[in-house]
Design a protein around this motif. Structure first.
Motif, PDB file in Angstrom:
ATOM      1  N   ARG A  11     -24.764 -51.458  -2.068  1.00 31.23           N
ATOM      2  CA  ARG A  11     -25.310 -50.486  -1.110  1.00 31.23           C
ATOM      3  C   ARG A  11     -26.321 -49.567  -1.802  1.00 31.23           C
ATOM      4  O   ARG A  11     -27.369 -49.253  -1.249  1.00 31.23           O
ATOM      5  N   ARG A  12     -25.983 -49.136  -3.025  1.00 25.78           N
ATOM      6  CA  ARG A  12     -26.869 -48.259  -3.797  1.00 25.78           C
ATOM      7  C   ARG A  12     -28.218 -48.955  -4.045  1.00 25.78           C
ATOM      8  O   ARG A  12     -29.269 -48.340  -3.901  1.00 25.78           O
ATOM      9  N   VAL A  13     -28.174 -50.244  -4.386  1.00 26.18           N
ATOM     10  CA  VAL A  13     -29.408 -51.007  -4.608  1.00 26.18           C
ATOM     11  C   VAL A  13     -30.217 -51.100  -3.324  1.00 26.18           C
ATOM     12  O   VAL A  13     -31.430 -50.860  -3.313  1.00 26.18           O
ATOM     13  N   MET A  14     -29.565 -51.441  -2.233  1.00 24.92           N
ATOM     14  CA  MET A  14     -30.284 -51.628  -0.979  1.00 24.92           C
ATOM     15  C   MET A  14     -30.853 -50.325  -0.436  1.00 24.92           C
ATOM     16  O   MET A  14     -31.859 -50.335   0.270  1.00 24.92           O
ATOM     17  N   LYS A  15     -30.248 -49.182  -0.773  1.00 28.73           N
ATOM     18  CA  LYS A  15     -30.811 -47.887  -0.368  1.00 28.73           C
ATOM     19  C   LYS A  15     -32.214 -47.709  -0.934  1.00 28.73           C
ATOM     20  O   LYS A  15     -33.048 -47.042  -0.340  1.00 28.73           O
ATOM     21  N   TRP A  16     -32.475 -48.293  -2.093  1.00 28.25           N
ATOM     22  CA  TRP A  16     -33.802 -48.195  -2.707  1.00 28.25           C
ATOM     23  C   TRP A  16     -34.681 -49.381  -2.324  1.00 28.25           C
ATOM     24  O   TRP A  16     -35.766 -49.203  -1.771  1.00 28.25           O
ATOM     25  N   LEU A  17     -34.222 -50.573  -2.630  1.00 27.18           N
ATOM     26  CA  LEU A  17     -35.070 -51.747  -2.421  1.00 27.18           C
ATOM     27  C   LEU A  17     -35.331 -52.000  -0.944  1.00 27.18           C
ATOM     28  O   LEU A  17     -36.394 -52.500  -0.575  1.00 27.18           O
ATOM     29  N   GLY A  18     -34.373 -51.665  -0.097  1.00 21.68           N
ATOM     30  CA  GLY A  18     -34.529 -51.875   1.337  1.00 21.68           C
ATOM     31  C   GLY A  18     -35.624 -51.036   1.957  1.00 21.68           C
ATOM     32  O   GLY A  18     -36.088 -51.309   3.062  1.00 21.68           O
ATOM     33  N   TYR A  19     -36.053 -50.003   1.252  1.00 19.85           N
ATOM     34  CA  TYR A  19     -37.135 -49.144   1.745  1.00 19.85           C
ATOM     35  C   TYR A  19     -38.428 -49.329   0.968  1.00 19.85           C
ATOM     36  O   TYR A  19     -39.296 -48.463   0.964  1.00 19.85           O
ATOM     37  N   GLY A  20     -38.542 -50.464   0.266  1.00 18.86           N
ATOM     38  CA  GLY A  20     -39.818 -50.817  -0.353  1.00 18.86           C
ATOM     39  C   GLY A  20     -39.943 -50.539  -1.839  1.00 18.86           C
ATOM     40  O   GLY A  20     -40.950 -50.890  -2.442  1.00 18.86           O
ATOM     41  N   TRP A  21     -38.944 -49.911  -2.446  1.00 16.80           N
ATOM     42  CA  TRP A  21     -38.995 -49.691  -3.888  1.00 16.80           C
ATOM     43  C   TRP A  21     -38.793 -51.021  -4.594  1.00 16.80           C
ATOM     44  O   TRP A  21     -38.185 -51.934  -4.068  1.00 16.80           O
ATOM     45  N   LYS A  22     -39.264 -51.091  -5.826  1.00 15.55           N
ATOM     46  CA  LYS A  22     -39.065 -52.276  -6.657  1.00 15.55           C
ATOM     47  C   LYS A  22     -38.307 -51.853  -7.906  1.00 15.55           C
ATOM     48  O   LYS A  22     -38.455 -50.735  -8.381  1.00 15.55           O
ATOM     49  N   SER A  23     -37.507 -52.763  -8.429  1.00 17.67           N
ATOM     50  CA  SER A  23     -36.735 -52.441  -9.632  1.00 17.67           C
ATOM     51  C   SER A  23     -37.553 -52.751 -10.883  1.00 17.67           C
ATOM     52  O   SER A  23     -38.564 -53.445 -10.829  1.00 17.67           O
ATOM     53  N   GLU A  24     -37.057 -52.238 -11.983  1.00 18.25           N
ATOM     54  CA  GLU A  24     -37.662 -52.500 -13.287  1.00 18.25           C
ATOM     55  C   GLU A  24     -36.536 -52.704 -14.293  1.00 18.25           C
ATOM     56  O   GLU A  24     -35.428 -52.187 -14.104  1.00 18.25           O
ATOM     57  N   PRO A  25     -36.782 -53.469 -15.342  1.00 19.19           N
ATOM     58  CA  PRO A  25     -35.720 -53.729 -16.312  1.00 19.19           C
ATOM     59  C   PRO A  25     -35.399 -52.497 -17.139  1.00 19.19           C
ATOM     60  O   PRO A  25     -36.277 -51.685 -17.431  1.00 19.19           O
ATOM     61  N   GLY A  26     -34.120 -52.368 -17.478  1.00 18.12           N
ATOM     62  CA  GLY A  26     -33.683 -51.311 -18.380  1.00 18.12           C
ATOM     63  C   GLY A  26     -33.165 -51.942 -19.654  1.00 18.12           C
ATOM     64  O   GLY A  26     -33.417 -53.117 -19.925  1.00 18.12           O
ATOM     65  N   ALA A  27     -32.413 -51.200 -20.421  1.00 26.56           N
ATOM     66  CA  ALA A  27     -31.839 -51.717 -21.659  1.00 26.56           C
ATOM     67  C   ALA A  27     -30.738 -52.723 -21.353  1.00 26.56           C
ATOM     68  O   ALA A  27     -29.928 -52.504 -20.454  1.00 26.56           O
ATOM     69  N   GLY A  28     -30.714 -53.825 -22.065  1.00 29.84           N
ATOM     70  CA  GLY A  28     -29.679 -54.836 -21.864  1.00 29.84           C
ATOM     71  C   GLY A  28     -29.751 -55.434 -20.479  1.00 29.84           C
ATOM     72  O   GLY A  28     -30.789 -55.931 -20.056  1.00 29.84           O
ATOM     73  N   MET A  29     -28.651 -55.355 -19.754  1.00 31.96           N
ATOM     74  CA  MET A  29     -28.553 -55.937 -18.415  1.00 31.96           C
ATOM     75  C   MET A  29     -28.801 -54.907 -17.309  1.00 31.96           C
ATOM     76  O   MET A  29     -28.655 -55.206 -16.134  1.00 31.96           O
ATOM     77  N   ALA A  30     -29.177 -53.694 -17.679  1.00 32.36           N
ATOM     78  CA  ALA A  30     -29.372 -52.613 -16.708  1.00 32.36           C
ATOM     79  C   ALA A  30     -30.645 -52.810 -15.890  1.00 32.36           C
ATOM     80  O   ALA A  30     -31.642 -53.333 -16.369  1.00 32.36           O
TER      81      ALA A  30
END
Length: 82
Positions: A11-30
Motif C-alpha cells: 500500500r505504501r508503494v502504491m501511494k507513491w507510484l500510483g500517483y505517477g512517482w517513480k522509484s529509484e534504487p537505494g543501498a542493497g535491496m532498498a
C-alpha cells in the motif's frame, strides 16, 4: 481487479507510484521514492506479479531499481483511495 489485498508495504508503494512517482534504487535491496526508503525489491516483484507495477525500460533495457505503476496500478490506487 477483484478483491486485491495489499500488505502495508505494498500500500505504501502504491501511494507513491500510483500517483505517477517513480522509484529509484537505494543501498542493497532498498527502493526509494522522493529520497526515502519505502520498501525492498521483493515488494515490487510481488506487485509486478499482480500487474500493478513494471520496471522502467530505456532502449529495451530494464533500469535497475526504477519502477512505475501500470495503468491497472494507477486505477487500483484511485479505487482504494490511497
Amino acid at each position: 481487479m477483484d478483491q486485491v489485498k495489499l500488505s502495508e508495504a505494498q500500500r505504501r508503494v502504491m501511494k507513491w507510484l500510483g500517483y505517477g512517482w517513480k522509484s529509484e534504487p537505494g543501498a542493497g535491496m532498498a527502493i526509494h521514492v522522493n529520497g526515502k526508503r519505502i520498501c525492498n525489491v521483493d515488494t515490487l516483484f510481488a506487485l509486478q506479479r499482480m500487474g500493478l507495477v513494471e520496471q522502467i525500460e530505456d532502449h529495451g533495457l530494464k533500469q535497475v531499481g526504477q519502477w512505475q505503476a501500470t495503468e491497472a496500478g494507477r486505477k487500483l490506487t484511485g479505487q482504494l483511495c490511497l
